[in-house]
Design a protein around this motif. Structure first.
Motif, PDB file in Angstrom:
ATOM      1  N   HIS A 168     -22.123 -22.134 -21.793  1.00 46.41           N
ATOM      2  CA  HIS A 168     -21.882 -23.008 -20.421  1.00 46.41           C
ATOM      3  C   HIS A 168     -23.616 -23.700 -20.177  1.00 46.41           C
ATOM      4  CE1 HIS A 168     -18.235 -20.797 -20.190  1.00 46.41           C
ATOM      5  NE2 HIS A 168     -18.689 -20.093 -19.112  1.00 46.41           N
ATOM      6  N   ALA A 169     -24.305 -23.216 -20.439  1.00 51.57           N
ATOM      7  CA  ALA A 169     -25.882 -23.719 -20.181  1.00 51.57           C
ATOM      8  C   ALA A 169     -25.920 -24.851 -21.162  1.00 51.57           C
ATOM      9  CB  ALA A 169     -26.961 -22.520 -20.299  1.00 51.57           C
ATOM     10  N   HIS A 170     -25.623 -24.697 -22.400  1.00 55.75           N
ATOM     11  CA  HIS A 170     -25.798 -25.955 -23.474  1.00 55.75           C
ATOM     12  C   HIS A 170     -24.870 -26.744 -23.068  1.00 55.75           C
ATOM     13  CE1 HIS A 170     -27.938 -23.401 -26.682  1.00 55.75           C
ATOM     14  NE2 HIS A 170     -28.801 -23.756 -25.626  1.00 55.75           N
ATOM     15  N   TYR A 172     -24.007 -17.329 -13.485  1.00 54.96           N
ATOM     16  CA  TYR A 172     -25.535 -17.607 -13.686  1.00 54.96           C
ATOM     17  C   TYR A 172     -25.719 -18.472 -14.806  1.00 54.96           C
ATOM     18  CZ  TYR A 172     -25.960 -14.225  -9.855  1.00 54.96           C
ATOM     19  OH  TYR A 172     -26.108 -13.658  -8.807  1.00 54.96           O
ATOM     20  N   ALA A 173     -25.113 -18.249 -16.029  1.00 53.83           N
ATOM     21  CA  ALA A 173     -24.893 -19.224 -17.184  1.00 53.83           C
ATOM     22  C   ALA A 173     -24.889 -20.895 -16.622  1.00 53.83           C
ATOM     23  CB  ALA A 173     -24.001 -18.912 -18.037  1.00 53.83           C
ATOM     24  N   VAL A 174     -23.973 -21.133 -15.847  1.00 53.35           N
ATOM     25  CA  VAL A 174     -23.734 -22.404 -15.219  1.00 53.35           C
ATOM     26  C   VAL A 174     -25.042 -22.931 -14.701  1.00 53.35           C
ATOM     27  CG1 VAL A 174     -22.355 -23.822 -13.744  1.00 53.35           C
ATOM     28  CG2 VAL A 174     -21.052 -22.347 -15.256  1.00 53.35           C
ATOM     29  N   ARG A 175     -25.400 -22.112 -13.635  1.00 53.78           N
ATOM     30  CA  ARG A 175     -26.637 -22.485 -12.820  1.00 53.78           C
ATOM     31  C   ARG A 175     -27.852 -22.753 -13.699  1.00 53.78           C
ATOM     32  NH1 ARG A 175     -24.421 -24.176  -7.966  1.00 53.78           N
ATOM     33  NH2 ARG A 175     -23.369 -22.621  -7.097  1.00 53.78           N
ATOM     34  N   ALA A 191     -24.366 -15.076  -5.514  1.00 51.78           N
ATOM     35  CA  ALA A 191     -23.356 -16.186  -6.018  1.00 51.78           C
ATOM     36  C   ALA A 191     -22.147 -15.802  -5.703  1.00 51.78           C
ATOM     37  CB  ALA A 191     -23.370 -16.093  -7.634  1.00 51.78           C
ATOM     38  N   LEU A 192     -21.326 -17.098  -5.656  1.00 54.72           N
ATOM     39  CA  LEU A 192     -19.981 -17.132  -5.164  1.00 54.72           C
ATOM     40  C   LEU A 192     -19.119 -16.333  -6.150  1.00 54.72           C
ATOM     41  CD1 LEU A 192     -17.563 -17.640  -3.248  1.00 54.72           C
ATOM     42  CD2 LEU A 192     -17.348 -19.936  -4.188  1.00 54.72           C
TER      43      LEU A 192
END
Length: 365
Positions: free
Chosen positions: A11-13, A284-287, A314-315
């Protein structure tokens, strides 16, 4: 020209590729990932339940990489030589780097239980679980592990096979231990409403083709057993030379750089923020995506990376199998069909942001 390698299509990439598509850096960029379609974790319970097709829950990395001027290599890493700055690939090749960013997620934590290899199915990779689900119609389903993944998968499989008896098996005293009493009660009420059995304080000693054996002598009927027993780090990282935490995940500081190698970044489940560890969760990966993209760009421009302070709370949006969901943050909890519609809009919007074609298929149910 610097060689930047993005290892993994996590997700972060996605945010790194998006940023490079807007402004291409003067660098040789390569993305290495086993599959061109990367699954979005938030929608996977909905795929299991039958609300989405697999394609709707995946992002095609090929057009995204092309827009970013990124070479795409469909392969899997099996080792990193951090001293020589080299990645070994399963296909037999090797790739050198000047800067490396790792976002490969985690692997299922396989319990050391007799029969697990033969008779149990890990949640990941999801494609393997879906393939198995497509060819069976079980009479009794059990899910081992009472974390958020186990809770969602249990309800998704109950929705998929309403005639099957479903059981969640948890070693601790309650599912979602440590996540708040209100959330635990809300999930417990949902399980009761769906007539899903919950067995706690359960030490599974053997998994057979149609039963689970517990340490206290009890047996649980199960001809389809799923493992949702937590996240483990890829074993090959132990020989990488990178600083790892006690569980084998890459230690990173507030800049998302390795604490031992400044030219290496890591984010998502594979990384542990040493100063403020966070759960292994897609949220957290998205954030981490935008600050990771910004810091990689700063490093390539010769500027110092900036600290990122991950949010403490986080939600959490838990899918309940049926088109119903539970939302929780801090001390409050909300539930209802409208929460599922809210979650559905968030999830579809995330996938559509990076892959507009993903949502063009008709939903499975």
């Amino acid at each position: 020209m610097k060689r930047l390698v993005l290892l993994g299509g996590g997700h972060a990439h996605l945010f790194v590729l998006e940023a490079f598509a807007r402004q291409r850096p003067d660098a040789d960029i390569r993305l290495i990932t086993p599959d061109a379609l990367t699954p979005y974790s938030g929608m996977l319970p909905g795929v299991l339940a039958g609300h989405y097709t697999s394609r709707q829950a995946c992002i095609d990395l090929r057009p995204l990489a092309a827009r970013a001027g990124c070479h795409l290599t469909l392969d899997r890493a099996i080792g990193i030589d951090s001293a020589r700055r080299r990645i070994r690939l399963a296909g037999g090749g090797a790739v050198n780097y000047d800067l490396l960013s790792i976002d490969i997620g985690s692997t299922p934590q396989r319990p050391d239980i007799p029969g697990a290899d033969e008779h149990a199915h890990p949640v990941k990779p999801i494609a393997d679980l879906l393939a198995r689900c497509a060819v069976v119609t079980p009479r009794a389903v059990s899910v081992l592990g009472g974390g958020a993944a186990g809770v969602e998968v249990t309800m998704a499989l109950h929705h998929r096979w309403p005639a099957a008896r479903c059981t969640l098996v948890e070693r601790g005293t309650t599912p979602l231990g440590g996540l708040g009493v209100r959330l635990q009660r809300s999930v417990g009420a949902e399980f009761a409403h769906q007539r899903i059995d919950v067995v706690t304080g359960a030490e599974v000693t053997r998994i057979d083709a149609d039963t689970l054996q517990l340490a206290d002598g009890r047996t649980i009927a199960s001809d389809f057993t799923v493992l949702a027993t937590g996240a483990a780090a890829p074993a090959w990282l132990r020989n990488s030379g990178l600083a790892l935490d006690a569980r084998g995940f890459i230690e990173v500081g507030a800049t998302l750089q390795s604490t031992s190698h400044a030219e290496v970044f890591a984010a998502g489940d594979v990384a542990t923020l040493t100063a403020s560890p966070r759960p292994k969760s897609g949220v957290y990966a998205v954030r981490a995506g935008p600050p990771l993209a910004a810091n990689i760009a700063r490093m390539m421009a010769g500027q110092p990376p900036l600290d990122w302070h991950a949010q403490r709370h986080a939600l959490m949006l838990l899918a309940c199998g049926r088109r119903h969901a539970i939302a929780a943050r801090g001390g409050w909890v909300l539930k209802g069909d409208w929460v599922w519609r809210w979650k559905d809009a968030i999830d579809r919007g995330f996938v559509r942001r990076f892959d507009p074609q993903a949502d063009s298929e008709t939903a499975a149910g």
